[in-house]
Design a protein around this motif. Structure first.
Motif, PDB file in Angstrom:
ATOM      1  N   VAL A   1       0.929  -1.213   0.023  1.00  0.00           N
ATOM      2  CA  VAL A   1       0.050   0.214   0.051  1.00  0.00           C
ATOM      3  C   VAL A   1       1.172   1.243   0.032  1.00  0.00           C
ATOM      4  CG1 VAL A   1      -1.860   1.078   1.386  1.00  0.00           C
ATOM      5  CG2 VAL A   1      -1.934  -1.266   1.219  1.00  0.00           C
ATOM      6  N   VAL A   2       0.800   2.109  -1.174  1.00  0.00           N
ATOM      7  CA  VAL A   2       1.605   3.303  -1.109  1.00  0.00           C
ATOM      8  C   VAL A   2       0.979   4.375  -0.536  1.00  0.00           C
ATOM      9  CG1 VAL A   2       2.688   4.897  -2.730  1.00  0.00           C
ATOM     10  CG2 VAL A   2       2.518   2.284  -3.348  1.00  0.00           C
ATOM     11  N   ARG A   3      -0.371   4.589  -0.702  1.00  0.00           N
ATOM     12  CA  ARG A   3      -1.047   5.844  -0.131  1.00  0.00           C
ATOM     13  C   ARG A   3      -2.360   5.350   0.358  1.00  0.00           C
ATOM     14  NH1 ARG A   3      -1.740  10.163  -4.468  1.00  0.00           N
ATOM     15  NH2 ARG A   3       0.477   9.956  -4.336  1.00  0.00           N
ATOM     16  N   GLY A   4      -2.877   5.746   1.692  1.00  0.00           N
ATOM     17  CA  GLY A   4      -3.953   5.598   2.220  1.00  0.00           C
ATOM     18  C   GLY A   4      -3.739   4.477   3.344  1.00  0.00           C
ATOM     19  N   GLU A   5      -4.945   4.179   4.051  1.00  0.00           N
ATOM     20  CA  GLU A   5      -5.086   3.164   4.891  1.00  0.00           C
ATOM     21  C   GLU A   5      -6.075   2.250   4.604  1.00  0.00           C
ATOM     22  OE1 GLU A   5      -4.830   4.807   8.737  1.00  0.00           O
ATOM     23  OE2 GLU A   5      -3.049   5.956   8.220  1.00  0.00           O
ATOM     24  N   PRO A   6      -6.057   1.108   3.783  1.00  0.00           N
ATOM     25  CA  PRO A   6      -7.091   0.552   3.337  1.00  0.00           C
ATOM     26  C   PRO A   6      -7.412  -0.513   4.705  1.00  0.00           C
ATOM     27  CG  PRO A   6      -5.370  -0.326   2.264  1.00  0.00           C
ATOM     28  CD  PRO A   6      -4.879   0.957   3.020  1.00  0.00           C
ATOM     29  N   ASP A   7      -8.785  -1.043   4.789  1.00  0.00           N
ATOM     30  CA  ASP A   7      -9.058  -1.904   5.865  1.00  0.00           C
ATOM     31  C   ASP A   7      -8.784  -3.159   5.321  1.00  0.00           C
ATOM     32  OD1 ASP A   7     -11.222  -1.954   3.983  1.00  0.00           O
ATOM     33  OD2 ASP A   7     -12.771  -1.780   5.704  1.00  0.00           O
TER      34      ASP A   7
END
Length: 66
Positions: A4-10
């Motif tokens: 994951v490069v950007r953001g915070e996925p659940d």
């Protein structure tokens, strides 16, 4: 491996992404299998052919591909 490069996925978003990437990878493997030509010796369809028609040159036509 995914990163994951950007953001915070659940967890649900990561699972969905992993399923999509895995299905695309599996589809890519199927296309590679079709690229290699199949030997005529191993081709079961070659065993099933139309009956031979008697007449002049019939023996020559019996070896032709249909």
């Amino acid at each position: 491996m995914l990163r994951v490069v950007r953001g915070e996925p659940d967890d649900a978003e990561l699972a969905a992404l992993t399923a999509v990437v895995a299905s695309l990878a599996a589809a890519g493997r199927d296309e590679d299998d079709g690229a290699s030509p199949r030997s005529r010796w191993a081709d079961r369809a070659a065993l099933v052919h139309a009956p031979l028609a008697p007449g002049p040159g019939a023996w020559r036509a019996s070896a032709l591909r249909r």
